[in-house]
Design a protein around this motif. Structure first.
Motif, PDB file in Angstrom:
ATOM      1  N   ARG A 119     -63.594   9.479  -7.042  1.00  0.00           N
ATOM      2  CA  ARG A 119     -64.166  10.792  -7.320  1.00  0.00           C
ATOM      3  C   ARG A 119     -63.213  11.658  -8.130  1.00  0.00           C
ATOM      4  O   ARG A 119     -63.623  12.547  -8.857  1.00  0.00           O
ATOM      5  CB  ARG A 119     -64.489  11.500  -5.991  1.00  0.00           C
ATOM      6  CG  ARG A 119     -65.761  10.993  -5.363  1.00  0.00           C
ATOM      7  CD  ARG A 119     -65.894  11.498  -3.957  1.00  0.00           C
ATOM      8  NE  ARG A 119     -64.872  10.934  -3.101  1.00  0.00           N
ATOM      9  CZ  ARG A 119     -64.661  11.331  -1.854  1.00  0.00           C
ATOM     10  NH1 ARG A 119     -65.389  12.282  -1.345  1.00  0.00           N
ATOM     11  NH2 ARG A 119     -63.721  10.767  -1.127  1.00  0.00           N
ATOM     12  N   PHE A 120     -61.920  11.418  -8.012  1.00  0.00           N
ATOM     13  CA  PHE A 120     -60.955  12.211  -8.754  1.00  0.00           C
ATOM     14  C   PHE A 120     -61.036  11.917 -10.251  1.00  0.00           C
ATOM     15  O   PHE A 120     -60.603  12.701 -11.069  1.00  0.00           O
ATOM     16  CB  PHE A 120     -59.546  11.923  -8.233  1.00  0.00           C
ATOM     17  CG  PHE A 120     -59.342  12.387  -6.830  1.00  0.00           C
ATOM     18  CD1 PHE A 120     -58.995  13.703  -6.567  1.00  0.00           C
ATOM     19  CD2 PHE A 120     -59.526  11.528  -5.767  1.00  0.00           C
ATOM     20  CE1 PHE A 120     -58.812  14.148  -5.268  1.00  0.00           C
ATOM     21  CE2 PHE A 120     -59.343  11.965  -4.463  1.00  0.00           C
ATOM     22  CZ  PHE A 120     -58.995  13.272  -4.215  1.00  0.00           C
ATOM     23  N   GLU A 237     -60.013  24.592  -1.553  1.00  0.00           N
ATOM     24  CA  GLU A 237     -59.215  23.985  -0.478  1.00  0.00           C
ATOM     25  C   GLU A 237     -59.586  24.595   0.872  1.00  0.00           C
ATOM     26  O   GLU A 237     -59.682  23.890   1.885  1.00  0.00           O
ATOM     27  CB  GLU A 237     -57.725  24.166  -0.761  1.00  0.00           C
ATOM     28  CG  GLU A 237     -57.213  23.317  -1.912  1.00  0.00           C
ATOM     29  CD  GLU A 237     -55.784  23.657  -2.291  1.00  0.00           C
ATOM     30  OE1 GLU A 237     -55.070  22.746  -2.720  1.00  0.00           O
ATOM     31  OE2 GLU A 237     -55.386  24.830  -2.151  1.00  0.00           O
ATOM     32  N   PHE A 240     -62.937  23.222   1.838  1.00  0.00           N
ATOM     33  CA  PHE A 240     -62.753  21.826   2.241  1.00  0.00           C
ATOM     34  C   PHE A 240     -62.204  21.730   3.667  1.00  0.00           C
ATOM     35  O   PHE A 240     -62.700  20.950   4.490  1.00  0.00           O
ATOM     36  CB  PHE A 240     -61.808  21.114   1.272  1.00  0.00           C
ATOM     37  CG  PHE A 240     -61.393  19.741   1.726  1.00  0.00           C
ATOM     38  CD1 PHE A 240     -62.280  18.680   1.679  1.00  0.00           C
ATOM     39  CD2 PHE A 240     -60.112  19.522   2.216  1.00  0.00           C
ATOM     40  CE1 PHE A 240     -61.893  17.415   2.112  1.00  0.00           C
ATOM     41  CE2 PHE A 240     -59.717  18.268   2.644  1.00  0.00           C
ATOM     42  CZ  PHE A 240     -60.616  17.215   2.594  1.00  0.00           C
ATOM     43  N   LYS A 244     -64.102  20.120   6.865  1.00  0.00           N
ATOM     44  CA  LYS A 244     -63.466  19.014   7.567  1.00  0.00           C
ATOM     45  C   LYS A 244     -63.588  19.180   9.085  1.00  0.00           C
ATOM     46  O   LYS A 244     -63.683  18.212   9.829  1.00  0.00           O
ATOM     47  CB  LYS A 244     -61.989  18.941   7.167  1.00  0.00           C
ATOM     48  CG  LYS A 244     -61.398  17.558   7.179  1.00  0.00           C
ATOM     49  CD  LYS A 244     -60.036  17.521   6.482  1.00  0.00           C
ATOM     50  CE  LYS A 244     -59.124  18.641   6.893  1.00  0.00           C
ATOM     51  NZ  LYS A 244     -57.728  18.442   6.429  1.00  0.00           N
ATOM     52  N   ASN A 272     -64.260  20.932  -8.049  1.00  0.00           N
ATOM     53  CA  ASN A 272     -63.146  20.502  -7.199  1.00  0.00           C
ATOM     54  C   ASN A 272     -63.630  20.146  -5.798  1.00  0.00           C
ATOM     55  O   ASN A 272     -63.158  19.179  -5.195  1.00  0.00           O
ATOM     56  CB  ASN A 272     -62.089  21.613  -7.112  1.00  0.00           C
ATOM     57  CG  ASN A 272     -61.189  21.628  -8.330  1.00  0.00           C
ATOM     58  OD1 ASN A 272     -60.868  20.586  -8.883  1.00  0.00           O
ATOM     59  ND2 ASN A 272     -60.791  22.808  -8.754  1.00  0.00           N
ATOM     60  N   ARG A 275     -65.346  16.775  -5.709  1.00  0.00           N
ATOM     61  CA  ARG A 275     -64.394  15.669  -5.764  1.00  0.00           C
ATOM     62  C   ARG A 275     -63.838  15.295  -4.391  1.00  0.00           C
ATOM     63  O   ARG A 275     -63.455  14.160  -4.157  1.00  0.00           O
ATOM     64  CB  ARG A 275     -63.207  16.026  -6.664  1.00  0.00           C
ATOM     65  CG  ARG A 275     -63.500  16.071  -8.136  1.00  0.00           C
ATOM     66  CD  ARG A 275     -62.183  16.144  -8.896  1.00  0.00           C
ATOM     67  NE  ARG A 275     -62.405  16.416 -10.304  1.00  0.00           N
ATOM     68  CZ  ARG A 275     -62.212  17.591 -10.876  1.00  0.00           C
ATOM     69  NH1 ARG A 275     -61.841  18.622 -10.133  1.00  0.00           N
ATOM     70  NH2 ARG A 275     -62.400  17.757 -12.165  1.00  0.00           N
ATOM     71  N   HIS A 276     -63.770  16.278  -3.509  1.00  0.00           N
ATOM     72  CA  HIS A 276     -63.023  16.073  -2.269  1.00  0.00           C
ATOM     73  C   HIS A 276     -63.880  15.829  -1.030  1.00  0.00           C
ATOM     74  O   HIS A 276     -63.428  15.157  -0.106  1.00  0.00           O
ATOM     75  CB  HIS A 276     -62.113  17.275  -2.010  1.00  0.00           C
ATOM     76  CG  HIS A 276     -60.954  17.371  -2.953  1.00  0.00           C
ATOM     77  ND1 HIS A 276     -61.068  17.910  -4.216  1.00  0.00           N
ATOM     78  CD2 HIS A 276     -59.663  16.977  -2.836  1.00  0.00           C
ATOM     79  CE1 HIS A 276     -59.895  17.857  -4.825  1.00  0.00           C
ATOM     80  NE2 HIS A 276     -59.019  17.290  -4.007  1.00  0.00           N
TER      81      HIS A 276
END
Length: 291
Positions: A119-120, A237, A240, A244, A272, A275-276
């Motif tokens: 994915r990155f 972030e 994310f 999580k 972003n 991607r994560h």
């Protein structure tokens, strides 16, 4: 509701058809499989060696073969009652998807293609579609557990652009009876040096997000919660890390935030995040002035 599902026939891209089938069933929609074929170019080996590329360029036969293959694949993943005739186009995949999507309500696609890149490195096709398509894009990962879209996360920065995503989140939650969380991220760099400023900003935005919750989502049957998260991390972030620790089936967010500057220059929070996370992400691009 009309749903467009781009695929490149890889096993990983089949996930999008499975999710589209479930989404169409929930939202009473139809599914149209889509494939973009890149013709032989002047840089391809047969042409470069002086060989005729005509045998590779019979577009009618190519289109017919790809259409048959697309139908066969889609019939294995999608309820035939909701399945529309497949579309095959020639040319750049990202631009072809964007052009075709003008007639559709949603695009559902997978982050992984036949290249198998991580994915990155996914880069081009999905991120170009996220940036350019006016049609909302539902991005799914092979590990995405959409279930029946029973738990939804919505992000906001209180801008008009962010608000463009709310009706989509609400429409899905109304159909599924989902619980919905509305969150806002405050980065430390938004605070004044004095502690009083930090407390003031947080308090003001907590009140503001409660007003948003009541204004847009008060009629939902599921539980609705709103929260402000203060973080040292960047917005993607912080989101994310929150995801999580919470099992969401869907994240809904706008591609352009309060700055209003072009998506290419805004820091790519949505890209972003895609991607994560393994969670499905519905990206809503505010309608831009076509002129």
């Amino acid at each position: 509701m009309k749903i467009l599902v781009p695929t490149d026939f890889s096993e990983l891209s089949e996930k999008a058809l499975e999710v589209a089938d479930k989404f169409a069933n929930l939202m009473d929609g139809t599914v149209t499989p889509f494939h973009s074929h890149i013709p032989i170019s002047e840089m391809d080996e047969p042409y470069a060696l002086g060989m005729s590329s005509q045998m590779y360029q019979d577009f009618d036969k190519i289109e017919e073969a790809l259409s048959d293959r697309l139908s066969q694949l889609a019939e294995e993943k999608v309820d035939k009652r909701r399945l529309e005739k497949p579309i095959v186009m020639m040319g750049n995949p990202a631009q072809s998807i964007v052009d075709a999507s003008e007639e559709y309500d949603y695009i559902v696609m997978s982050t992984h293609g036949r290249t198998g890149f991580s994915r990155f490195l996914l880069g081009s096709v999905v991120e170009k579609v996220l940036r350019l398509a006016h049609t909302p894009v539902l991005i799914v990962e092979d590990e995405s557990d959409v279930d029946d879209f029973k738990k939804i996360l919505v992000t906001t920065d209180f801008s008009d652009n962010a608000a463009s995503a709310y009706p989509y989140a609400k429409a899905i939650a109304e159909k599924t009876g989902a619980d919905l969380d509305l969150i806002h991220i405050i980065s430390f760099d938004q605070f004044d040096e004095e502690e009083e400023g930090s407390i003031s900003i947080t308090s003001i935005r907590e009140k503001r997000i409660k007003l948003l919750e009541k204004e847009y989502f008060h009629s939902l049957k599921g539980d609705v919660n709103s929260m402000v998260i203060v973080s040292q991390d960047s917005p993607h972030e912080a989101i994310f890390n929150h995801v999580k620790d919470n099992d969401y089936n869907l994240i809904v967010m706008a591609t352009v935030g309060r700055t209003g500057i072009n998506y290419l220059m805004m820091g790519s929070t949505t890209a972003n995040l895609v991607r994560h996370v393994n969670t499905a992400v519905l990206s809503v691009n505010p309608k831009r002035d076509k002129q």
